[in-house]
Motif scaffolding. Sequence first.
Motif, PDB file in Angstrom:
ATOM      1  N   HIS A 270       0.848  -1.279  -0.038  1.00  0.00           N
ATOM      2  CA  HIS A 270      -0.232  -0.075   0.013  1.00  0.00           C
ATOM      3  C   HIS A 270       0.910   1.338   0.192  1.00  0.00           C
ATOM      4  CE1 HIS A 270      -2.414   3.091   2.320  1.00  0.00           C
ATOM      5  NE2 HIS A 270      -2.986   2.952   1.130  1.00  0.00           N
ATOM      6  N   ASP A 271       2.024   1.221   0.587  1.00  0.00           N
ATOM      7  CA  ASP A 271       2.955   2.503   0.806  1.00  0.00           C
ATOM      8  C   ASP A 271       3.421   2.879  -0.555  1.00  0.00           C
ATOM      9  OD1 ASP A 271       4.878   4.483   1.682  1.00  0.00           O
ATOM     10  OD2 ASP A 271       6.276   2.999   1.748  1.00  0.00           O
ATOM     11  N   LEU A 272       3.856   1.725  -1.387  1.00  0.00           N
ATOM     12  CA  LEU A 272       4.305   1.958  -2.660  1.00  0.00           C
ATOM     13  C   LEU A 272       3.229   2.389  -3.654  1.00  0.00           C
ATOM     14  CD1 LEU A 272       6.764  -1.074  -3.065  1.00  0.00           C
ATOM     15  CD2 LEU A 272       7.357   1.309  -2.584  1.00  0.00           C
ATOM     16  N   ASP A 273       2.195   1.836  -3.508  1.00  0.00           N
ATOM     17  CA  ASP A 273       0.956   2.363  -4.478  1.00  0.00           C
ATOM     18  C   ASP A 273       0.636   3.544  -4.290  1.00  0.00           C
ATOM     19  OD1 ASP A 273       1.145   0.112  -5.703  1.00  0.00           O
ATOM     20  OD2 ASP A 273      -0.912  -0.740  -5.329  1.00  0.00           O
ATOM     21  N   ASP A 274       0.374   3.842  -2.677  1.00  0.00           N
ATOM     22  CA  ASP A 274      -0.270   5.234  -2.456  1.00  0.00           C
ATOM     23  C   ASP A 274       0.909   6.328  -2.704  1.00  0.00           C
ATOM     24  OD1 ASP A 274      -2.388   6.723  -1.316  1.00  0.00           O
ATOM     25  OD2 ASP A 274      -1.245   6.717   0.659  1.00  0.00           O
ATOM     26  N   THR A 275       2.001   6.236  -2.779  1.00  0.00           N
ATOM     27  CA  THR A 275       3.075   7.096  -3.066  1.00  0.00           C
ATOM     28  C   THR A 275       3.201   7.494  -4.738  1.00  0.00           C
ATOM     29  OG1 THR A 275       4.638   6.417  -1.087  1.00  0.00           O
ATOM     30  CG2 THR A 275       5.451   7.729  -3.079  1.00  0.00           C
ATOM     31  N   ARG A 276       2.736   6.421  -5.354  1.00  0.00           N
ATOM     32  CA  ARG A 276       2.561   6.610  -6.848  1.00  0.00           C
ATOM     33  C   ARG A 276       1.580   7.386  -7.137  1.00  0.00           C
ATOM     34  NH1 ARG A 276       4.248   5.961 -11.611  1.00  0.00           N
ATOM     35  NH2 ARG A 276       6.191   5.148 -11.028  1.00  0.00           N
ATOM     36  N   GLU A 277       0.290   6.941  -6.507  1.00  0.00           N
ATOM     37  CA  GLU A 277      -0.816   7.975  -6.720  1.00  0.00           C
ATOM     38  C   GLU A 277      -0.898   9.193  -6.137  1.00  0.00           C
ATOM     39  OE1 GLU A 277      -3.593   6.941  -8.403  1.00  0.00           O
ATOM     40  OE2 GLU A 277      -2.366   5.261  -8.956  1.00  0.00           O
ATOM     41  N   LEU A 278      -0.074   9.626  -5.069  1.00  0.00           N
ATOM     42  CA  LEU A 278      -0.056  11.058  -5.008  1.00  0.00           C
ATOM     43  C   LEU A 278       1.064  11.781  -5.554  1.00  0.00           C
ATOM     44  CD1 LEU A 278       0.642  10.495  -0.993  1.00  0.00           C
ATOM     45  CD2 LEU A 278      -1.372  11.536  -1.947  1.00  0.00           C
ATOM     46  N   MET A 279       1.875  10.949  -6.198  1.00  0.00           N
ATOM     47  CA  MET A 279       2.771  11.747  -7.336  1.00  0.00           C
ATOM     48  C   MET A 279       1.980  11.926  -8.469  1.00  0.00           C
ATOM     49  SD  MET A 279       6.252   9.363  -7.225  1.00  0.00           S
ATOM     50  CE  MET A 279       7.432   9.515  -5.730  1.00  0.00           C
TER      51      MET A 279
ATOM     52  N   ARG B 198      12.599   6.959  -9.982  1.00  0.00           N
ATOM     53  CA  ARG B 198      13.241   6.558  -8.875  1.00  0.00           C
ATOM     54  C   ARG B 198      12.376   5.438  -8.187  1.00  0.00           C
ATOM     55  NH1 ARG B 198      14.826  11.710  -5.645  1.00  0.00           N
ATOM     56  NH2 ARG B 198      15.382  10.094  -4.025  1.00  0.00           N
ATOM     57  N   LEU B 199      11.003   5.833  -8.095  1.00  0.00           N
ATOM     58  CA  LEU B 199      10.176   4.840  -7.536  1.00  0.00           C
ATOM     59  C   LEU B 199      10.098   3.609  -8.089  1.00  0.00           C
ATOM     60  CD1 LEU B 199       8.113   4.511  -4.948  1.00  0.00           C
ATOM     61  CD2 LEU B 199       6.491   5.581  -6.455  1.00  0.00           C
ATOM     62  N   ASP B 200       9.922   3.484  -9.404  1.00  0.00           N
ATOM     63  CA  ASP B 200      10.022   2.372 -10.042  1.00  0.00           C
ATOM     64  C   ASP B 200      11.306   1.551  -9.827  1.00  0.00           C
ATOM     65  OD1 ASP B 200       7.719   2.846 -11.491  1.00  0.00           O
ATOM     66  OD2 ASP B 200       8.448   3.786 -13.409  1.00  0.00           O
TER      67      ASP B 200
ATOM     68  N   LEU C 237       9.924  10.276   0.888  1.00  0.00           N
ATOM     69  CA  LEU C 237       9.359   9.035   0.579  1.00  0.00           C
ATOM     70  C   LEU C 237      10.195   8.234   0.026  1.00  0.00           C
ATOM     71  CD1 LEU C 237       5.653   9.833   0.241  1.00  0.00           C
ATOM     72  CD2 LEU C 237       6.447   8.483   1.717  1.00  0.00           C
ATOM     73  N   VAL C 238      10.921   8.636  -1.283  1.00  0.00           N
ATOM     74  CA  VAL C 238      11.689   7.564  -2.120  1.00  0.00           C
ATOM     75  C   VAL C 238      13.012   7.659  -1.550  1.00  0.00           C
ATOM     76  CG1 VAL C 238      12.642   7.319  -4.379  1.00  0.00           C
ATOM     77  CG2 VAL C 238      10.375   8.167  -4.256  1.00  0.00           C
ATOM     78  N   TRP C 239      13.565   8.659  -1.045  1.00  0.00           N
ATOM     79  CA  TRP C 239      15.088   8.504  -0.624  1.00  0.00           C
ATOM     80  C   TRP C 239      15.261   7.809   0.697  1.00  0.00           C
ATOM     81  CZ3 TRP C 239      19.916   9.599  -1.348  1.00  0.00           C
ATOM     82  CH2 TRP C 239      20.507   9.716  -0.189  1.00  0.00           C
ATOM     83  N   THR C 240      14.230   7.625   1.593  1.00  0.00           N
ATOM     84  CA  THR C 240      14.264   6.820   2.815  1.00  0.00           C
ATOM     85  C   THR C 240      14.470   5.425   2.465  1.00  0.00           C
ATOM     86  OG1 THR C 240      12.767   8.214   4.062  1.00  0.00           O
ATOM     87  CG2 THR C 240      12.998   6.157   4.794  1.00  0.00           C
ATOM     88  N   LYS C 241      13.939   4.720   1.492  1.00  0.00           N
ATOM     89  CA  LYS C 241      13.896   3.501   1.036  1.00  0.00           C
ATOM     90  C   LYS C 241      15.290   3.227   0.356  1.00  0.00           C
ATOM     91  CE  LYS C 241       8.920   2.815   0.465  1.00  0.00           C
ATOM     92  NZ  LYS C 241       8.440   4.260   0.813  1.00  0.00           N
ATOM     93  N   GLU C 242      15.976   4.264  -0.456  1.00  0.00           N
ATOM     94  CA  GLU C 242      16.910   4.021  -1.330  1.00  0.00           C
ATOM     95  C   GLU C 242      18.226   3.957  -0.117  1.00  0.00           C
ATOM     96  OE1 GLU C 242      16.099   6.871  -5.138  1.00  0.00           O
ATOM     97  OE2 GLU C 242      16.814   7.782  -3.443  1.00  0.00           O
ATOM     98  N   VAL C 243      18.271   4.755   1.096  1.00  0.00           N
ATOM     99  CA  VAL C 243      19.272   4.967   1.880  1.00  0.00           C
ATOM    100  C   VAL C 243      19.098   3.738   2.817  1.00  0.00           C
ATOM    101  CG1 VAL C 243      19.818   5.860   4.032  1.00  0.00           C
ATOM    102  CG2 VAL C 243      19.232   7.321   2.091  1.00  0.00           C
ATOM    103  N   TRP C 244      17.983   3.130   3.260  1.00  0.00           N
ATOM    104  CA  TRP C 244      17.917   1.858   3.957  1.00  0.00           C
ATOM    105  C   TRP C 244      18.456   0.620   3.063  1.00  0.00           C
ATOM    106  CZ3 TRP C 244      18.767   1.540   8.748  1.00  0.00           C
ATOM    107  CH2 TRP C 244      18.122   2.518   9.700  1.00  0.00           C
TER     108      TRP C 244
END
Length: 304
Positions: free
Chosen positions: A144-153, A220-222, A190-197
Amino acid sequence: MTNGRDRLRELLDAVLEEGNTTLSAMAQDAFASPYHFTRQFSRGTGESPVALKRRVLLERAAWQLRHGSSVTEVAFAAGYDSVEGFSRAFSRAYGHPPSADDESKQHWLPAANGIHFHPPMSLWVESEPKGRHHMDPTSLLVHHDLDDTRELMKLATGLGEEQYRRGREAHLVLGWDGPDDSIATALDHLVWTKEVWLASIDGADTPPRRPDDLPTLMRRLDEVGPHWLDTIRDIDRRDGWGDTLIDALCEPPESFVVGSVIAHVLTFSAHRRQLVRHWLRSEIPDSTTEFDNGDPIMWLRERG
């Protein structure tokens, strides 16, 4: 009546047919509208049709390069209009240019759905690993986190540049990220946090900061989304939630329980998504756009 497994096979065939170079062509081959085709395919694979085809063709290209094909040959076979465009896409996906590829490297790219190119011209579908049920709350929240982020974009693409970057009341969601004080910064975080972790989990160097314009953010999200899902599935497969991660990217290095890292990312992602949703509503008050409230219950109902 065609059963679900056969229908998914039909959808995959439509995506991977060499002549189907556009979403419309794929959908037509599957006797569906582009909207319903994308929805069915994404529900069945967790990946959009265009993203899966691009990834599988890059995996095929990597295999072909290791078996003597030239960069030019594989670039055009993969559907790219130029060698330069192919080289950029390959480098983003594999972390090195096609000219530096060799037999020691894995040609599969991260994919949570387990669907990969299998030589010479077929697919390999990994068996479903033992682990969390797809209705487990962790699995639901991660997807849901990934899908919702894309919808907001997507909703943010209706804004002008000034609206997108307008300074707002600063929210210090996480101290080391800096303030979330615009739609642009919150979406970037939202994207950077995942990239860093992911870099920490992989033992890689800190990734470079990249532009936060919406087209780049979506790319980047893709890129990070499938890797993020695949990493979490691997942690679950080996029951590694209690493992300790020594994060060398911190100064000095710190240790974290892996399960707490995922919970951390999901917690602050939810905060940021609601923040962006609130700001978008204030920017598009008279729009016919319907804003949902980010509820995973409604998201799952829509997917079903």
